[in-house]
Design an enzyme around this catalytic site. Structure first.
Site, short mmCIF file in Angstrom:
data_model
loop_
_atom_site.label_atom_id
_atom_site.label_comp_id
_atom_site.label_asym_id
_atom_site.label_seq_id
_atom_site.Cartn_x
_atom_site.Cartn_y
_atom_site.Cartn_z
N GLN A 125 0.84 -1.20 0.00
CA GLN A 125 0.00 0.00 0.00
C GLN A 125 0.88 1.25 0.00
O GLN A 125 1.59 1.49 0.98
CB GLN A 125 -0.88 -0.01 1.25
CG GLN A 125 -1.81 1.17 1.38
CD GLN A 125 -2.41 1.25 2.78
OE1 GLN A 125 -1.68 1.20 3.78
NE2 GLN A 125 -3.71 1.36 2.87
N GLY A 126 0.85 2.02 -1.06
CA GLY A 126 1.68 3.24 -1.14
C GLY A 126 0.89 4.47 -0.74
O GLY A 126 0.49 5.27 -1.59
N TYR A 127 0.64 4.61 0.53
CA TYR A 127 -0.12 5.77 1.01
C TYR A 127 0.81 6.76 1.72
O TYR A 127 1.06 7.85 1.25
CB TYR A 127 -1.22 5.32 1.99
CG TYR A 127 -2.48 4.80 1.35
CD1 TYR A 127 -2.52 4.44 0.00
CD2 TYR A 127 -3.65 4.65 2.09
CE1 TYR A 127 -3.68 3.95 -0.58
CE2 TYR A 127 -4.81 4.16 1.53
CZ TYR A 127 -4.83 3.82 0.19
OH TYR A 127 -5.98 3.34 -0.36
N SER A 128 1.31 6.38 2.90
CA SER A 128 2.05 7.33 3.75
C SER A 128 3.33 7.80 3.07
O SER A 128 3.96 7.07 2.30
CB SER A 128 2.42 6.66 5.07
OG SER A 128 1.26 6.32 5.78
N SER A 160 4.22 -1.72 4.34
CA SER A 160 4.41 -3.07 4.91
C SER A 160 4.86 -4.05 3.84
O SER A 160 4.33 -4.04 2.73
CB SER A 160 3.10 -3.57 5.52
OG SER A 160 2.70 -2.72 6.56
N GLU A 243 -9.94 -0.90 6.15
CA GLU A 243 -8.80 -1.08 7.04
C GLU A 243 -9.22 -0.91 8.50
O GLU A 243 -8.86 -1.68 9.37
CB GLU A 243 -7.70 -0.08 6.71
CG GLU A 243 -6.46 -0.25 7.58
CD GLU A 243 -5.29 0.61 7.12
OE1 GLU A 243 -4.16 0.22 7.38
OE2 GLU A 243 -5.52 1.66 6.51
#
Lengths: 412, 361
Positions: A125-128, A160, A243
């Protein structure tokens, strides 16, 4: 209030048990070497029988069962008892798939859903980003459409298991002139290409689960976008909703609680079981109040969901509730450990590793992550206050929703 | 499997809520709080006209024949309304007679209790935190038919017609108020929505309940659940009142609900309380359906919810600032309600120890 399962559900339980006794462990398991292949074969059978991938349409490889949370609970219980593999875990199945089903293009569902739920491809997941944590809409990773490709530059963090991922679902700024939230798009990126540099971070507990991901002229086809340009924020909200639910279950709290009780039984304090010490007993009993409250709260929500109703404000409290109770549990555990709290635990998975004393040192640190990941506890408090209790939104946050000025763009 | 209220139960709660809002809004509750005896016969009449005097009394004796959960749901709404009067002790007295009384005794007392024409109460406490059946020391003489001695913290003793008295050995006897062998001395009750008194029995004629020994622990458990339910209602109302206040009160040119420090405090209050609602539901449900877990979860619900309510009531006063600290404000009613729920029938700590014991720890 009726806590018994009705006859139909009991019949369903028997069916699940019969299925499991026929198929798990696999009758033809031979030398037991290729466990992954066995699990895969079992999952296909379980999907065919309607026990896994229940919310996924058949045309995308799921079993397309009507939503029945009680049947789902029975399946979870029986599969757990038989140690049978359940739905593939991970951010792909739990976050990306529901998002694709809700917002994705037809070809994206065709191509990605089945291999993701079968565990054939893995996602991160490329969010933060370093400057987009709680203020996630501040993402600066830039994607430019050049011809028929997006060209992406920037940095993601707290990703992660990125080194294992085949693909990333990613929030990028594609419309720099638009307002903060309207300038973001949701892109899918192949991780196995030049320009993707994954560096593992070492966490407080010694684990290297999180990564930094540097994106340097990374490319992805123009149509690997979920939703339209500039709609990425809304698309990601659909994901975050899943989530919060995922982290909020009472299962982990109950597991920790059982292990804490075992620790109190086997630990000696002043020549008797720690469990017999009145102060320890009182603290345990305080914690059990919270544990049971959380357990019944989960039943309550399950029952509401079974009727297609919403449970109200309590739903928004699951995450922080689990975090808070987890903190009470590990604090008492650490007190029971005493001197053992001086030693670094061995490499260790806090959920699946054996229940040895030093595991609590790791859990003591691991549970801190729960107060941060997936929306910090302070963010949870704001959400509960604003959406649950009806208090006004933060003024600062409202201000930052305004259009970005070119001068701001340069500074950042 | 359905861990939720049914439609009738939700209607029951909304009926009581409506009644309390119309007949006893907070200004009226405050008047009764400050009045001499803390009992408004008309209000009691209205409550009983809704059938709430005998929810759990068997239909054969004029009650509604419902379960402890239904009774507790009413108790929760009365808690959230800071509703003054003898409901709590009355419900427990009726339960004691229903569970422990002979056929003749039930026929003698239950119909009047169900209609509310008679008010019941319980005389359990003996001071020094002696609340439990196994701690009772008051002896009855002449085959249990005459009582000489002292009880304290008897709810609304001054208005009660029928007093269920806990006796040494864990049994219970009924004393009728008009026997004139009772000396009642009002205590300076902190929670003036539920007055308490010391009662001196001066050779009072008593009617032993034949199944009293078996029933007294159950009555205590029911009392613990009702206190937990009351605490739930009071605590959630504290959250609501604080939110309303935060959305109304202006400082620094804006409503104080804009300030994150206060928002987070209010969120924390809500987080302490709301998830625990199911705990008292389950304890009430277990009383009628899961005998093995009934006593343990009653103790746990009482300990957990009354502790939470006390903390939330304190936080609510803080969130209200000066006005929360006054006698004229509404909040102190809830604060004192929480104090009652916490202390009555034994402290949270005491019941946590019991819950641990009952869990086989």
């Amino acid at each position: 209030m009726d806590l018994r399962y009705d006859d139909d559900h009991e019949r369903f339980r028997t069916e699940v048990q019969t299925f499991l006794s026929a198929h798990w462990p696999p009758p033809d398991r031979g030398d037991d070497t290729d466990r992954k292949a066995q699990e895969r074969a079992f999952r296909l059978k379980a999907i065919e029988a309607g026990y896994l991938a229940r919310s996924i349409p058949r045309r995308y490889g799921g079993s397309e069962q009507p939503a029945d949370v009680l049947e789902a609970a029975i399946i979870r219980e029986e599969f757990a008892k038989a140690w049978a593999p359940g739905d593939v875990a991970g951010l792909g199945p739990s976050l990306l798939v529901p998002t694709l089903l809700e917002k994705g293009a037809e070809w994206q569902k065709q191509r990605f859903v089945q291999p993701t739920i079968m565990g054939d491809i893995m996602w991160c997941q490329g969010y933060s980003e370093p400057n987009a944590g709680s203020d996630l809409a501040n993402v600066q990773t830039r994607a430019r459409l050049m011809g028929d490709e997006w060209v992406i530059n920037g940095q993601k963090i707290w990703t992660s298991v990125a080194w294992l991922a085949d693909y990333m679902f990613c929030l990028c700024r594609t419309e720099p002139e638009a307002s903060k939230h309207a300038g973001i798009s949701y892109l899918l990126i192949d991780m196995k290409q030049p320009g993707v540099d994954v560096r593992r971070l070492k966490a407080i507990n010694g684990a290297s689960h999180f990564c930094e991901v540097f994106l340097d002229d990374v490319r992805t086809p123009a149509d690997w976008i979920v939703g339209e340009r500039g709609q990425g924020w809304d698309v990601s909200r659909a994901t975050l909703k899943h989530e919060r639910n995922m982290i909020g279950g009472a299962t982990q709290t109950l597991t920790y609680w059982d292990r804490l009780m075992r620790l109190a039984e086997r630990t000696q304090k002043d020549g008797r079981r720690a469990l017999d010490d009145p102060r320890v007993r009182d603290r345990l009993a305080v914690i059990e109040g919270y544990v049971r409250a959380q357990e019944f709260s989960a039943y309550r929500q399950l029952s509401k969901a079974a009727k297609g109703e919403k449970a109200g404000i309590v739903q928004s409290m699951n995450k922080i509730n689990g975090t808070n109770t987890g903190h009470l549990i590990v604090k008492l555990a650490l007190d029971l450990l005493g001197d053992e709290g001086l030693l670094e635990p061995e490499a260790f998975d806090p959920v699946t590793s054996p229940d040895v004393n030093t595991a609590w040192v790791a859990r003591y640190m691991q549970t801190l992550g729960a107060a941060i990941a997936g929306g910090t506890s302070n963010i949870q408090r704001s959400v509960i206050a604003e959406r649950g209790l009806g208090l006004p939104r933060d003024r600062e946050r409202d201000q930052s929703r305004q259009a970005r000025r070119p001068s701001q763009e340069r500074r950042s | 499997m359905n861990f939720d209220l049914c439609e009738e139960q939700e209607m029951l709660q909304s009926t009581v809520r409506q009644f309390a809002a119309t007949e006893c809004p907070l200004p009226r509750a405050r008047e009764i709080f400050d009045a001499k005896d803390g009992h408004d016969p008309e209000l009691w009449r209205g409550l009983c006209d809704l059938g709430l005097g005998g929810i759990q009394i068997e239909e054969a004796y004029g009650g509604a024949g419902l379960e402890l959960l239904d009774l507790a749901l009413v108790g929760e709404v009365l808690g959230e309304s800071a509703f003054p009067g003898p409901f709590f002790g009355h419900a427990l007295a009726a339960l004691a007679i229903g569970l422990g009384g002979s056929e003749e005794q039930k026929r003698r007392w239950l119909p009047d209790l169900a209609s509310g024409s008679a008010i019941g109460t319980i005389a359990f406490a003996e001071g020094d935190q002696m609340w439990q059946p196994e701690q009772w020391g008051l002896e009855a003489s002449e085959g249990g038919t005459r009582i000489e001695g002292h009880k304290c913290f008897v709810p609304h003793a001054g208005t009660a017609d029928i007093v269920v008295v806990g006796l040494a050995g864990g049994g219970m006897s009924v004393v009728e108020r008009d026997c004139a062998a009772l000396d009642i001395k009002e205590s300076a009750a902190l929670d003036r929505t539920r007055r308490v008194a010391e009662v001196e029995f001066t050779g009072a004629p008593a009617h032993p309940l034949p199944e009293g020994v078996a029933a007294s622990g159950r009555v205590r458990d029911a009392g613990l659940v009702l206190l937990a339910a009351d605490a739930m209602g009071a605590a959630w109302r504290c959250v609501e009142l604080s939110v309303e206040y935060a959305n109304r009160r202006e400082q620094f040119g804006t409503t104080i609900g804009h300030f994150q420090a206060l928002k987070h405090q209010l969120a924390d209050m809500a987080i302490e309380v709301e998830p625990a609602r199911g705990l008292y539901w389950y304890a009430a449900h277990a009383f009628d359906h899961v005998p093995d877990e009934s006593a343990r979860f009653a103790a746990m619900a009482k300990a957990h919810l009354t502790d939470r309510a006390m903390q939330v009531a304190r936080d609510a006063v803080e969130a209200h600032g000066g006005i929360g600290f006054t006698w004229e404000g509404d909040l102190h009613l809830y604060f004192k309600r929480a104090m009652f729920d916490r202390a009555f029938l034994g402290s949270p700590e005491f019941h946590r120890a019991r819950a641990a014991e009952l869990g086989g720890w």
